[in-house]
Design a protein around this motif. Sequence first.
Motif, mmCIF file in Angstrom:
data_model
loop_
_atom_site.group_PDB
_atom_site.id
_atom_site.type_symbol
_atom_site.label_atom_id
_atom_site.label_comp_id
_atom_site.label_asym_id
_atom_site.label_seq_id
_atom_site.Cartn_x
_atom_site.Cartn_y
_atom_site.Cartn_z
ATOM 1 N N PRO A 42 0.815 -1.221 0.000
ATOM 2 C CA PRO A 42 0.000 0.000 0.000
ATOM 3 C C PRO A 42 0.845 1.267 0.000
ATOM 4 N N GLY A 43 0.311 2.300 -0.632
ATOM 5 C CA GLY A 43 0.962 3.608 -0.656
ATOM 6 C C GLY A 43 -0.068 4.690 -0.876
ATOM 7 N N ILE A 44 0.252 5.893 -0.449
ATOM 8 C CA ILE A 44 -0.702 6.997 -0.540
ATOM 9 C C ILE A 44 -0.591 7.696 -1.899
ATOM 10 N N SER A 45 -1.730 8.096 -2.403
ATOM 11 C CA SER A 45 -1.829 8.832 -3.659
ATOM 12 C C SER A 45 -2.467 10.184 -3.352
ATOM 13 N N VAL A 66 -7.373 12.155 -2.487
ATOM 14 C CA VAL A 66 -6.444 11.374 -1.683
ATOM 15 C C VAL A 66 -6.891 9.921 -1.789
ATOM 16 N N GLY A 67 -5.923 9.024 -1.895
ATOM 17 C CA GLY A 67 -6.297 7.622 -2.053
ATOM 18 C C GLY A 67 -5.195 6.675 -1.643
ATOM 19 N N VAL A 68 -5.497 5.411 -1.776
ATOM 20 C CA VAL A 68 -4.549 4.352 -1.471
ATOM 21 C C VAL A 68 -4.437 3.453 -2.694
ATOM 22 N N LEU A 69 -3.194 3.229 -3.119
ATOM 23 C CA LEU A 69 -2.922 2.310 -4.214
ATOM 24 C C LEU A 69 -2.071 1.161 -3.689
#
Length: 182
Positions: A42-45, A66-69
């Motif tokens: 996981p990482g933040i977008s 803002v999101g998570v990829l």
Amino acid sequence: MLKPVLLALAACLPLSAVAGDTTLARGSDYDFLTRMPTGLGPGISLDHIVARKATPQGDKPQASAVGVLFGLPVPALLRLDLGGKLAYLESDGYASAAMVGGRLTIDLPASTELFAQGFYAPSSAASGSVKSVSDSMVGLRWSPLKLVGVEAGYRVFEVKRNDSQRDRSITDGAYAGVSVAF
């Protein structure tokens, strides 16, 4: 608008330790700042887009997300990130959308990479009179230094509403920018 983005950033702070590319770019009629994760897991977008042209009503359309990829393991020279992001829209009214999508990156020779990304939200995942939201981008990045690069591409971010006279493209055109990896 800044308060929800800051709260979302604080909630995702533990994910920000994952490596990512941050790009500051300018298109013919828009500016944007984007951060996309580059590692496995996981990482933040983060995304913020502002149109420089005002609408007939005098406002400048913009979007923040803002999101998570999640970086998935794929064969060498490829990177695949899939996930979602929550977007706040100011485009002939205020709205929000839960977008899903991903990014494919192909490593090329000479410290160059080609990427394509796309995110989409149907009316069932958007508020108000929004019929759909789509964000598509394709680009080429060259990194002459390990952590710094230059980037060029094409981006389209569209907000379609039930009243088609209020449909807006926040971005639709070529862009150029600089990127920093950390």
